[in-house]
Motif scaffolding. Structure first.
Motif, PDB file in Angstrom:
ATOM      1  N   GLY A  96       0.837  -1.194  -0.179  1.00  0.00           N
ATOM      2  CA  GLY A  96      -0.361  -0.088   0.555  1.00  0.00           C
ATOM      3  C   GLY A  96       0.754   0.954   0.162  1.00  0.00           C
ATOM      4  O   GLY A  96      -0.049   2.386  -0.361  1.00  0.00           O
TER       5      GLY A  96
ATOM      6  N   GLY B 181      -0.650   4.791  -1.592  1.00  0.00           N
ATOM      7  CA  GLY B 181      -0.403   5.890  -0.885  1.00  0.00           C
ATOM      8  C   GLY B 181       0.228   7.016  -1.660  1.00  0.00           C
ATOM      9  O   GLY B 181      -0.284   7.866  -1.453  1.00  0.00           O
TER      10      GLY B 181
ATOM     11  N   THR C 238      -3.303   4.882  14.741  1.00  0.00           N
ATOM     12  CA  THR C 238      -2.529   3.774  13.440  1.00  0.00           C
ATOM     13  C   THR C 238      -3.590   4.006  12.649  1.00  0.00           C
ATOM     14  O   THR C 238      -4.533   3.577  11.883  1.00  0.00           O
ATOM     15  CB  THR C 238      -3.058   3.123  14.480  1.00  0.00           C
ATOM     16  OG1 THR C 238      -2.252   3.265  15.368  1.00  0.00           O
ATOM     17  CG2 THR C 238      -2.569   1.749  13.551  1.00  0.00           C
ATOM     18  N   LEU C 239      -3.296   3.621  11.207  1.00  0.00           N
ATOM     19  CA  LEU C 239      -3.263   3.925   8.898  1.00  0.00           C
ATOM     20  C   LEU C 239      -1.806   3.414   9.112  1.00  0.00           C
ATOM     21  O   LEU C 239      -1.202   3.651   9.172  1.00  0.00           O
ATOM     22  CB  LEU C 239      -3.292   5.684   8.882  1.00  0.00           C
ATOM     23  CG  LEU C 239      -4.959   6.201  10.128  1.00  0.00           C
ATOM     24  CD1 LEU C 239      -5.045   7.605   9.801  1.00  0.00           C
ATOM     25  CD2 LEU C 239      -5.634   5.542   9.401  1.00  0.00           C
ATOM     26  N   THR C 240      -2.278   2.761   7.871  1.00  0.00           N
ATOM     27  CA  THR C 240      -1.563   2.307   6.669  1.00  0.00           C
ATOM     28  C   THR C 240      -1.076   3.670   5.768  1.00  0.00           C
ATOM     29  O   THR C 240      -2.126   4.700   5.484  1.00  0.00           O
ATOM     30  CB  THR C 240      -1.780   0.832   5.852  1.00  0.00           C
ATOM     31  OG1 THR C 240      -2.564   2.038   5.141  1.00  0.00           O
ATOM     32  CG2 THR C 240      -1.905   0.040   7.122  1.00  0.00           C
TER      33      THR C 240
ATOM     34  N   ASP D  22      -1.187   4.120   2.845  1.00  0.00           N
ATOM     35  CA  ASP D  22      -2.662   4.360   2.039  1.00  0.00           C
ATOM     36  C   ASP D  22      -4.189   4.768   2.279  1.00  0.00           C
ATOM     37  O   ASP D  22      -5.065   5.250   1.732  1.00  0.00           O
ATOM     38  CB  ASP D  22      -2.158   3.371   0.808  1.00  0.00           C
ATOM     39  CG  ASP D  22      -3.077   1.673   1.244  1.00  0.00           C
ATOM     40  OD1 ASP D  22      -2.332   1.457   2.805  1.00  0.00           O
ATOM     41  OD2 ASP D  22      -3.380   0.575   0.710  1.00  0.00           O
ATOM     42  N   GLN D  23      -3.612   4.241   3.819  1.00  0.00           N
ATOM     43  CA  GLN D  23      -5.385   4.147   4.311  1.00  0.00           C
ATOM     44  C   GLN D  23      -4.917   5.840   4.688  1.00  0.00           C
ATOM     45  O   GLN D  23      -6.214   6.815   4.511  1.00  0.00           O
ATOM     46  CB  GLN D  23      -5.885   3.766   5.683  1.00  0.00           C
ATOM     47  CG  GLN D  23      -5.683   2.075   5.283  1.00  0.00           C
ATOM     48  CD  GLN D  23      -5.488   0.798   6.963  1.00  0.00           C
ATOM     49  OE1 GLN D  23      -5.524   1.746   8.155  1.00  0.00           O
ATOM     50  NE2 GLN D  23      -6.436   0.069   7.139  1.00  0.00           N
ATOM     51  N   LEU D  24      -4.779   6.361   5.119  1.00  0.00           N
ATOM     52  CA  LEU D  24      -3.957   8.089   5.082  1.00  0.00           C
ATOM     53  C   LEU D  24      -4.455   8.934   4.017  1.00  0.00           C
ATOM     54  O   LEU D  24      -5.237   9.321   4.074  1.00  0.00           O
ATOM     55  CB  LEU D  24      -2.430   7.960   5.638  1.00  0.00           C
ATOM     56  CG  LEU D  24      -2.477   9.524   6.050  1.00  0.00           C
ATOM     57  CD1 LEU D  24      -3.089  10.042   6.859  1.00  0.00           C
ATOM     58  CD2 LEU D  24      -0.347   9.876   6.107  1.00  0.00           C
TER      59      LEU D  24
ATOM     60  N   VAL E 159      -6.059   7.835   1.287  1.00  0.00           N
ATOM     61  CA  VAL E 159      -7.288   8.089   1.000  1.00  0.00           C
ATOM     62  C   VAL E 159      -8.630   8.873   1.964  1.00  0.00           C
ATOM     63  O   VAL E 159      -9.027   9.154   1.569  1.00  0.00           O
ATOM     64  CB  VAL E 159      -8.074   6.470   0.938  1.00  0.00           C
ATOM     65  CG1 VAL E 159      -9.822   6.632   1.309  1.00  0.00           C
ATOM     66  CG2 VAL E 159      -7.490   5.493  -0.090  1.00  0.00           C
ATOM     67  N   GLY E 160      -7.990   8.218   3.241  1.00  0.00           N
ATOM     68  CA  GLY E 160      -8.671   9.673   4.021  1.00  0.00           C
ATOM     69  C   GLY E 160      -8.477  11.113   3.760  1.00  0.00           C
ATOM     70  O   GLY E 160      -9.776  12.155   3.696  1.00  0.00           O
TER      71      GLY E 160
ATOM     72  N   GLU F 244     -10.344  12.213   0.869  1.00  0.00           N
ATOM     73  CA  GLU F 244     -12.003  12.739   0.458  1.00  0.00           C
ATOM     74  C   GLU F 244     -12.711  14.328   0.937  1.00  0.00           C
ATOM     75  O   GLU F 244     -11.606  14.945   1.642  1.00  0.00           O
ATOM     76  CB  GLU F 244     -12.526  12.016   2.134  1.00  0.00           C
ATOM     77  CG  GLU F 244     -12.183  10.568   1.930  1.00  0.00           C
ATOM     78  CD  GLU F 244     -13.379  10.083   3.187  1.00  0.00           C
ATOM     79  OE1 GLU F 244     -13.926  10.435   3.455  1.00  0.00           O
ATOM     80  OE2 GLU F 244     -12.636   8.963   3.611  1.00  0.00           O
TER      81      GLU F 244
ATOM     82  N   LYS G 102     -12.112  16.332   4.633  1.00  0.00           N
ATOM     83  CA  LYS G 102     -11.409  15.117   5.422  1.00  0.00           C
ATOM     84  C   LYS G 102     -10.196  15.907   6.433  1.00  0.00           C
ATOM     85  O   LYS G 102      -9.504  16.425   6.333  1.00  0.00           O
ATOM     86  CB  LYS G 102     -11.030  14.161   5.120  1.00  0.00           C
ATOM     87  CG  LYS G 102     -10.371  13.005   6.173  1.00  0.00           C
ATOM     88  CD  LYS G 102     -11.187  12.671   6.613  1.00  0.00           C
ATOM     89  CE  LYS G 102     -11.066  11.293   7.625  1.00  0.00           C
ATOM     90  NZ  LYS G 102     -12.353  10.606   8.366  1.00  0.00           N
TER      91      LYS G 102
END
Length: 229
Positions: A98, A102, A212-214, A216-218, A220-221, A224, A227
């Motif tokens: 990821g 990311g 705590t985030l990967t 790619d999660q960061l 994606v968030g 938005e 966000k």
């Protein structure tokens, strides 16, 4: 970190973007073999990563993470380690899942990015180039860029300055207590990746405010609309 949207994102390297443990283990074990010391497991080496090459080598010589003084042979062992690590720098190192996606997403958003690592520049630059990620970052601050390194906040502050952003407007992404302490001292909110190296797990358990985030999660968030973290 309520209602915080970063103007830039800074990343640790080892244990955050890159799993370099296989090659660090190889270099440590070749250094130990030079003095007829037994090899260590990758799990052992993983638990000792996070405070720079010198501390890693000292821990390997001592056979434990918590050391109050460096073993007498540390200088010589470190010199051998640097030679061996140069030879195996990107044999087994790889990006965490990821990470590339990311970084692509964050770059597409126009967010400035930098790397702040305790790894010496002689290894930081070629490792990032070999993994194809150097182009994502406007600055890379290595362990020998300044006279101090993490957990001192100066490398983070320096990186933010190079990007033209105030450090308190930066988000720092890392995996170790050195990352936590540097971000805290610099006034930068911290995201901890859920993988990395296990040596500081107990310390993070005592600091639950770290999100705590990967990577790619960061990304994606933050992609938005409106966000915030």
């Amino acid at each position: 970190m309520n209602r915080f949207r970063p103007a830039a994102v800074l990343f640790d390297l080892d244990g955050t973007l890159v799993d370099s443990a296989p090659d660090l283990t190889t270099a440590v074990n070749r250094s130990l073999a030079d003095i007829d010391r037994p090899a260590l497991t990758e799990d052992q080496v993983c638990a000792w990563i996070g405070n720079g090459a010198r501390r890693l080598v000292a821990r390997a010589l001592a056979g434990r993470r918590d050391i109050t003084a460096e073993p007498p042979a540390t200088d010589a062992a470190l010199a051998r380690f640097f030679v061996h690590y140069h030879d195996c720098l990107h044999e087994g190192s790889r990006l965490y899942p990821g990470v590339r996606d990311g970084l692509e997403r964050l770059q597409a958003m126009g967010l400035p990015m930098g790397v702040v690592t305790n790894k010496p520049a002689a290894f930081t630059t070629p490792l990032m180039a070999s993994l194809g990620i150097a182009g994502y970052f406007g600055v890379a601050v290595s362990g020998d860029t300044l006279d101090v390194k993490k957990p001192d906040p100066a490398p983070l502050i320096h990186a933010a300055g190079q990007l033209g952003v105030a450090i308190e407007d930066c988000l720092y992404v890392g995996d170790s207590d050195a990352d936590r302490a540097a971000a805290e001292a610099a006034g930068s909110p911290l995201v901890r990746v859920p993988y990395g190296y296990p040596g500081d797990d107990a310390i993070f358990a005592d600091h639950p405010a770290a999100m705590t985030l990967t990577v790619d999660q960061l990304a994606v968030g933050l992609a938005e609309p409106r966000k915030v973290l």
